[in-house]
Design an enzyme around this catalytic site. Sequence first.
Site, PDB file in Angstrom:
ATOM      1  N   MET A  10     -27.000 135.012  29.418  1.00 30.67           N
ATOM      2  CA  MET A  10     -26.677 133.905  28.511  1.00 30.67           C
ATOM      3  C   MET A  10     -26.141 134.441  27.183  1.00 30.67           C
ATOM      4  O   MET A  10     -26.115 133.726  26.181  1.00 30.67           O
ATOM      5  CB  MET A  10     -27.912 133.043  28.279  1.00 30.67           C
ATOM      6  CG  MET A  10     -28.428 132.427  29.583  1.00 30.67           C
ATOM      7  SD  MET A  10     -29.515 131.032  29.332  1.00 30.67           S
ATOM      8  CE  MET A  10     -30.874 131.788  28.477  1.00 30.67           C
ATOM      9  N   GLY A  11     -25.726 135.712  27.177  1.00 30.96           N
ATOM     10  CA  GLY A  11     -25.207 136.302  25.939  1.00 30.96           C
ATOM     11  C   GLY A  11     -26.331 136.756  25.027  1.00 30.96           C
ATOM     12  O   GLY A  11     -27.470 136.894  25.459  1.00 30.96           O
ATOM     13  N   ALA A  12     -26.005 136.996  23.735  1.00 31.72           N
ATOM     14  CA  ALA A  12     -26.958 137.600  22.791  1.00 31.72           C
ATOM     15  C   ALA A  12     -27.534 138.866  23.437  1.00 31.72           C
ATOM     16  O   ALA A  12     -28.751 139.040  23.554  1.00 31.72           O
ATOM     17  CB  ALA A  12     -28.057 136.617  22.381  1.00 31.72           C
ATOM     18  N   LEU A  13     -26.621 139.734  23.845  1.00 31.22           N
ATOM     19  CA  LEU A  13     -26.988 140.881  24.685  1.00 31.22           C
ATOM     20  C   LEU A  13     -27.780 141.933  23.910  1.00 31.22           C
ATOM     21  O   LEU A  13     -27.566 142.145  22.722  1.00 31.22           O
ATOM     22  CB  LEU A  13     -25.718 141.513  25.270  1.00 31.22           C
ATOM     23  CG  LEU A  13     -24.850 140.581  26.120  1.00 31.22           C
ATOM     24  CD1 LEU A  13     -23.642 141.354  26.674  1.00 31.22           C
ATOM     25  CD2 LEU A  13     -25.635 139.926  27.247  1.00 31.22           C
ATOM     26  N   HIS A  14     -28.699 142.574  24.629  1.00 33.12           N
ATOM     27  CA  HIS A  14     -29.499 143.657  24.064  1.00 33.12           C
ATOM     28  C   HIS A  14     -29.609 144.763  25.109  1.00 33.12           C
ATOM     29  O   HIS A  14     -28.984 144.679  26.178  1.00 33.12           O
ATOM     30  CB  HIS A  14     -30.870 143.138  23.618  1.00 33.12           C
ATOM     31  CG  HIS A  14     -31.573 142.323  24.665  1.00 33.12           C
ATOM     32  ND1 HIS A  14     -32.016 142.857  25.860  1.00 33.12           N
ATOM     33  CD2 HIS A  14     -31.877 141.001  24.729  1.00 33.12           C
ATOM     34  CE1 HIS A  14     -32.583 141.916  26.590  1.00 33.12           C
ATOM     35  NE2 HIS A  14     -32.506 140.760  25.931  1.00 33.12           N
ATOM     36  N   HIS A  27     -30.175 143.915  28.838  1.00 35.66           N
ATOM     37  CA  HIS A  27     -28.964 143.564  29.587  1.00 35.66           C
ATOM     38  C   HIS A  27     -28.159 144.837  29.916  1.00 35.66           C
ATOM     39  O   HIS A  27     -27.632 144.977  31.022  1.00 35.66           O
ATOM     40  CB  HIS A  27     -28.087 142.613  28.762  1.00 35.66           C
ATOM     41  CG  HIS A  27     -28.741 141.301  28.406  1.00 35.66           C
ATOM     42  ND1 HIS A  27     -29.109 140.984  27.114  1.00 35.66           N
ATOM     43  CD2 HIS A  27     -29.099 140.238  29.160  1.00 35.66           C
ATOM     44  CE1 HIS A  27     -29.656 139.780  27.092  1.00 35.66           C
ATOM     45  NE2 HIS A  27     -29.659 139.296  28.316  1.00 35.66           N
ATOM     46  N   ASP A  33     -38.088 138.491  33.857  1.00 33.94           N
ATOM     47  CA  ASP A  33     -38.198 137.088  34.267  1.00 33.94           C
ATOM     48  C   ASP A  33     -38.616 137.070  35.742  1.00 33.94           C
ATOM     49  O   ASP A  33     -37.824 136.777  36.639  1.00 33.94           O
ATOM     50  CB  ASP A  33     -36.853 136.385  34.060  1.00 33.94           C
ATOM     51  CG  ASP A  33     -36.450 136.392  32.591  1.00 33.94           C
ATOM     52  OD1 ASP A  33     -36.998 135.601  31.827  1.00 33.94           O
ATOM     53  OD2 ASP A  33     -35.620 137.245  32.204  1.00 33.94           O
ATOM     54  N   SER A  59     -33.510 137.980  23.969  1.00 36.76           N
ATOM     55  CA  SER A  59     -32.598 137.386  22.991  1.00 36.76           C
ATOM     56  C   SER A  59     -33.383 136.505  22.023  1.00 36.76           C
ATOM     57  O   SER A  59     -32.983 136.311  20.879  1.00 36.76           O
ATOM     58  CB  SER A  59     -31.539 136.547  23.703  1.00 36.76           C
ATOM     59  OG  SER A  59     -30.905 137.309  24.705  1.00 36.76           O
TER      60      SER A  59
END
Length: 294
Positions: free
Chosen positions: A34-38, A41, A155, A191
């Site tokens: 969902m983006g806001a990558l860290h 990811h 998750d 995120s």
Amino acid sequence: MNDSPRPPVVVRTRPELEAARAALTGTVAVVMTMGALHDGHASLVRQARQEADHVVMTIFLNPLQFGRNEDLAKYPRTFDADLGLCTAEGVDVVFAPGPDVVYPDGDPGVRVSAGRLGDLLEGKSRPGHFDGVLTVVAKLLHLIRPDRAYFGQKDAQQLLLIRRMVRDLDFGCEVVAVPTVRESDGLAMSSRNTYLTPLDREVALVLPTALGAGESHAPEGASAVRRAARDVLVREPLCLVDYLVLVHPMTLEDVPEWYRGEALLAVAARVGTTRLIDNVLVNIGADGEQARSV
Ligand code: AMP
């Protein structure tokens, strides 16, 4: 000579994706985000790159999996930085569609049902969440047709449900689990950690601490694991626990006291305004030596 890594091809529409996919020869892996990558990811991408010829990343904030009172509107959006991470990690194609591309007819009337497993744990607090997750994962698997799809153990319930969907509905791709990446002090990367105030951030450490305490009691059996984890959580009144469970990793049912083998110790809690989840797999009944050798 130019040694700088090549940025990925960024596609936003279905025809663009189709063309980019057709240009990939050999095996293809997908990493859905969902983006806001860290770095969590990035770890999925790294493993995917080792095991496939090409990596496609999807960046899509899926409205279908957010409840009405959840954080869709304020979810961090960091597309430029995300592209930087994708470039550094060697992602070949980024598919970043808007909701109108993924759901051209609006909310889909037909959805994938997560069934009973989707009503437990996260599903109790987030009704419909996993139907929304599975529906978008199904669509993205159809659109991208990967050989392998990489998901985080962070998750755990989502991973289990995606495995079940791919098997039960014959998607024919391999689902690969990637271990949870943590900050140096143990907090699982997320995120949503950007929502935490400095105080919240300290309080949140109680989650990995509790899981670690539970894990260290694995040789003594299920009750000892649950008790050790609970004893840590109750000492932190600013951490509002939604659930702390020790369950079978496939059924998500509580494991009985006589149980021996792998179990999932999972926790969800609110810290400040942020809901956090974390888990570890523990080997119940195994002493240290055995636990290390599995
Ligand atoms: P998200 O963007 O939060 O939907 O996550 C996209 C994928 O990254 C999912 O498969 C997550 O399980 C995985 N992921 C998120 N955080 C971590 C982490 N700390 N370690 C490993 N995988 C993660």
